[in-house]
Design a protein around this motif. Structure first.
Motif, PDB file in Angstrom:
ATOM      1  N   MET A   1      -5.498  -5.033  -3.070  1.00  0.00           N
ATOM      2  CA  MET A   1      -5.643  -4.647  -4.481  1.00  0.00           C
ATOM      3  C   MET A   1      -4.332  -4.888  -5.231  1.00  0.00           C
ATOM      4  SD  MET A   1      -8.102  -3.382  -6.388  1.00  0.00           S
ATOM      5  CE  MET A   1      -7.646  -4.205  -7.888  1.00  0.00           C
TER       6      MET A   1
ATOM      7  N   LYS B   1     -11.734  -8.103  -5.528  1.00  0.00           N
ATOM      8  CA  LYS B   1     -10.499  -7.477  -6.027  1.00  0.00           C
ATOM      9  C   LYS B   1      -9.745  -8.379  -7.003  1.00  0.00           C
ATOM     10  CE  LYS B   1      -9.849  -3.969  -2.502  1.00  0.00           C
ATOM     11  NZ  LYS B   1      -9.317  -3.558  -1.202  1.00  0.00           N
TER      12      LYS B   1
ATOM     13  N   SER C   1      -4.566   0.987   4.002  1.00  0.00           N
ATOM     14  CA  SER C   1      -4.365   0.031   2.893  1.00  0.00           C
ATOM     15  C   SER C   1      -3.952  -1.343   3.417  1.00  0.00           C
ATOM     16  CB  SER C   1      -3.295   0.567   1.938  1.00  0.00           C
ATOM     17  OG  SER C   1      -2.958  -0.432   1.004  1.00  0.00           O
ATOM     18  N   SER C   2      -4.618  -2.384   2.892  1.00  0.00           N
ATOM     19  CA  SER C   2      -4.314  -3.764   3.293  1.00  0.00           C
ATOM     20  C   SER C   2      -3.353  -4.429   2.318  1.00  0.00           C
ATOM     21  CB  SER C   2      -5.615  -4.572   3.295  1.00  0.00           C
ATOM     22  OG  SER C   2      -6.150  -4.605   1.973  1.00  0.00           O
ATOM     23  N   GLY C   3      -3.202  -3.828   1.135  1.00  0.00           N
ATOM     24  CA  GLY C   3      -2.365  -4.434   0.095  1.00  0.00           C
ATOM     25  C   GLY C   3      -3.144  -5.384  -0.813  1.00  0.00           C
TER      26      GLY C   3
ATOM     27  N   LYS D   1      -4.675  14.136 -11.390  1.00  0.00           N
ATOM     28  CA  LYS D   1      -3.500  13.295 -11.088  1.00  0.00           C
ATOM     29  C   LYS D   1      -2.943  12.664 -12.365  1.00  0.00           C
ATOM     30  CE  LYS D   1      -4.720  12.488  -6.299  1.00  0.00           C
ATOM     31  NZ  LYS D   1      -5.388  11.694  -5.299  1.00  0.00           N
TER      32      LYS D   1
ATOM     33  N   LEU E   1       5.568   8.201  -8.395  1.00  0.00           N
ATOM     34  CA  LEU E   1       5.099   8.157  -9.782  1.00  0.00           C
ATOM     35  C   LEU E   1       5.718   9.272 -10.619  1.00  0.00           C
ATOM     36  CD1 LEU E   1       1.316   7.241  -9.554  1.00  0.00           C
ATOM     37  CD2 LEU E   1       3.149   5.919 -10.607  1.00  0.00           C
TER      38      LEU E   1
ATOM     39  N   ASN F   1     -10.580   5.088  -7.388  1.00  0.00           N
ATOM     40  CA  ASN F   1     -11.578   4.420  -6.534  1.00  0.00           C
ATOM     41  C   ASN F   1     -12.042   5.339  -5.415  1.00  0.00           C
ATOM     42  OD1 ASN F   1      -9.145   1.932  -5.303  1.00  0.00           O
ATOM     43  ND2 ASN F   1      -9.043   4.138  -5.293  1.00  0.00           N
TER      44      ASN F   1
ATOM     45  N   GLU G   1      -8.998  -1.860   2.484  1.00  0.00           N
ATOM     46  CA  GLU G   1      -9.255  -2.991   3.378  1.00  0.00           C
ATOM     47  C   GLU G   1     -10.233  -4.034   2.826  1.00  0.00           C
ATOM     48  OE1 GLU G   1     -10.376  -0.445   6.635  1.00  0.00           O
ATOM     49  OE2 GLU G   1      -8.693  -1.207   7.833  1.00  0.00           O
TER      50      GLU G   1
ATOM     51  N   ALA H   1       1.017   1.496  -9.768  1.00  0.00           N
ATOM     52  CA  ALA H   1       1.222   1.988  -8.390  1.00  0.00           C
ATOM     53  C   ALA H   1      -0.085   1.917  -7.602  1.00  0.00           C
ATOM     54  CB  ALA H   1       1.748   3.419  -8.425  1.00  0.00           C
ATOM     55  N   ALA H   2      -0.299   0.763  -6.956  1.00  0.00           N
ATOM     56  CA  ALA H   2      -1.510   0.599  -6.137  1.00  0.00           C
ATOM     57  C   ALA H   2      -1.241   0.924  -4.670  1.00  0.00           C
ATOM     58  CB  ALA H   2      -2.034  -0.832  -6.266  1.00  0.00           C
ATOM     59  N   ALA H   3       0.016   1.203  -4.344  1.00  0.00           N
ATOM     60  CA  ALA H   3       0.351   1.479  -2.935  1.00  0.00           C
ATOM     61  C   ALA H   3      -0.255   2.803  -2.493  1.00  0.00           C
ATOM     62  CB  ALA H   3       1.863   1.524  -2.760  1.00  0.00           C
TER      63      ALA H   3
ATOM     64  N   PHE I   1      -2.963   5.019  -9.279  1.00  0.00           N
ATOM     65  CA  PHE I   1      -4.287   4.894  -8.664  1.00  0.00           C
ATOM     66  C   PHE I   1      -4.650   6.263  -8.083  1.00  0.00           C
ATOM     67  CE2 PHE I   1      -6.151   0.599  -8.081  1.00  0.00           C
ATOM     68  CZ  PHE I   1      -5.257  -0.105  -8.884  1.00  0.00           C
TER      69      PHE I   1
ATOM     70  N   LYS J   1       0.872  13.845 -12.969  1.00  0.00           N
ATOM     71  CA  LYS J   1       1.924  12.825 -12.796  1.00  0.00           C
ATOM     72  C   LYS J   1       2.331  12.211 -14.134  1.00  0.00           C
ATOM     73  CE  LYS J   1       0.304  11.864  -8.084  1.00  0.00           C
ATOM     74  NZ  LYS J   1       0.722  11.165  -6.871  1.00  0.00           N
TER      75      LYS J   1
END
Ligand code: PMT
Length: 405
Positions: free
Chosen positions: A216, A381, A212-214, A337, A308, A349, A359, A273-275, A323, A341
């Protein structure tokens, strides 16, 4: 960052003496943080050269519909999709007529016809041409279809006459452009967003993490601010600039992310929560660097707490969006999920290989909620984030109105 940070503005320049002002407009748009793609009609090139606008925009200026080379690099359909906003400035009487008729006789009109992006038109022409019944009817048609009219201003004209028909000044056009992105959909709402990867230490020099690049999560933070929200962004280690007006909290591990979320949860009305949080971490963290030994090595892992599930177990008053990053069976896995959750919405995705997700600058999402869902097709994005925030605002309002009644 400024009001148009990272916004993709396609600036169409048509044939009017005011085309000389488009050089200043490109500069002002770029100062406001926008990425500017200039497209010129043939007539516009009699007033200002593509080279000038290319130098100022730092991107090749596109001029011709039937240019095989240009189509190969960024075709007209691609440009139509690329734009967050199309601004025609100056818009001549002739070009406004072409837009109203839905012509696709040159590159700029073809892009405008093929694009879903909002259209803003800044007229510039002689006052009689502006006042003519034909131009007024054409402008009315464009506005009925949702185009926004920027100006024109009144004053002394290049032809020596005085009246309405002057193009707005560059600063005024930039301010109008910024209004497109300030939707106010989440005005005053408290929104917490997680972004980026977590790092789970193995020893003092090694850790487990993910791709993950962050991007999003950071795009969502920027989009939520544009929608008027007060945004707290809890981020794992990333190399990104914090969006304007966002309160950022940096963390490394899943445990740190959980703690930061819990500390800041009380006033939050929406959590996204995109992390990409680690599901597992080493059972023990070695205090010294683990030495290389003969043969294979083994690492024992334990599960991390699910952030979550912790949030939704505490209260169901918040609107919680998760996510799902999946390499297979996107919808089925995401639905599991969503249920497990207790989420209000999940954004699924596909990740790995040629898909969006990790990325990359583009992504596609399948949004699911109880009894509904919608696909958001592949897009940058930043654009996707604005679409997702719109959907979240819709569902958040629906949830609140059900609870109020
Ligand atoms: O950062 P980018 O490079 O832009 O990439 C974006 C993205 C692919 C990381 C993003 O779009 C995305 O899918 N984020 C969620 C990644 C993930 O961890 O998915 P998951 O299916 O493993 O987890 C499901 C949900 O549970 C996620 O919202 C996750 O934040 C959450 N979770 C996971 C583990 C955990 N311990 N606690 C959690 O809350």
């Amino acid at each position: 960052m400024s009001s148009l940070a990272n916004k993709r503005i396609l600036l169409g320049v048509s044939g009017s003496i005011a085309a000389y002002k488009s050089a200043e407009l490109v500069r002002r748009l770029k100062d406001a943080g926008a990425v500017v793609q200039v497209v010129m009609t043939e007539a516009a090139q009699a007033f200002v050269t593509p080279f000038t606008l290319q130098t100022l925009s730092e991107r090749p200026v596109h001029t011709a519909l039937m240019d095989a080379n240009a189509e190969a690099t960024m075709g007209h359909i691609e440009q139509a999709r690329w734009a967050d906003l199309i601004v025609i400035a100056p818009a001549s009487a002739n070009f406004i007529a072409r837009l109203a008729q839905g012509q696709a006789s040159d590159l700029l009109s073809a892009i405008a016809l093929a694009s879903e992006a909002p259209l803003a038109v800044a007229p510039a022409m002689n006052r009689q041409m502006w006042a003519s019944a034909a131009t007024q009817a054409n402008v009315a048609t464009l506005m009925e279809r949702g185009a926004k009219l920027l100006g024109p201003a009144s004053g002394e004209q290049a032809c020596g006459e005085v009246g309405a028909g002057r193009m707005l000044e560059a600063d005024e056009i930039v301010a109008h452009c910024a209004e497109y992105f300030e939707t106010g959909l989440l005005a005053g709402r408290h929104v917490l967003i997680t972004a980026g990867p977590t790092q789970e230490d193995i020893d003092p020099v090694r850790y487990i993490s993910n791709r993950s690049s962050g991007k999003m999560g950071f795009a969502l933070a920027a989009a939520a601010v544009e929608a008027g929200a007060r945004v707290t962004l809890v981020s794992g280690p990333v190399a990104l600039v914090t969006p304007d007006r966002v309160a950022r909290i940096d963390v490394r591990s899943a445990a740190e992310m959980l703690a930061a979320v819990q500390e800041n949860l009380a006033e939050q009305e929406i959590v996204i929560a995109a992390a990409a949080v680690a599901d597992y971490r080493p059972l023990q963290v070695a205090t010294q660097k683990i030495k290389k030994q003969a043969g294979s090595a083994q690492l024992s892992l334990e599960q991390t707490a699910d952030i979550l599930s912790t949030i939704t177990a505490e209260s169901d008053a918040r609107f919680v969006v998760g996510f799902a990053a999946e390499t297979e069976q996107l919808e089925a896995n995401a639905r599991v999920k969503l249920e497990k959750k207790s989420l209000d919405m999940i954004a699924a995705n596909g990740v790995g290989g040629e898909r969006g997700g990790f990325e990359r600058d583009e992504n596609a999402l399948l949004l699911l909620w109880q009894g509904g869902g919608v696909e958001l097709p592949m897009a940058p994005k930043e654009k996707l984030a604005r679409q997702l925030i719109e959907r979240i605002a819709e569902r958040f309002n629906a949830k609140n109105s059900t609870e109020d009644s």
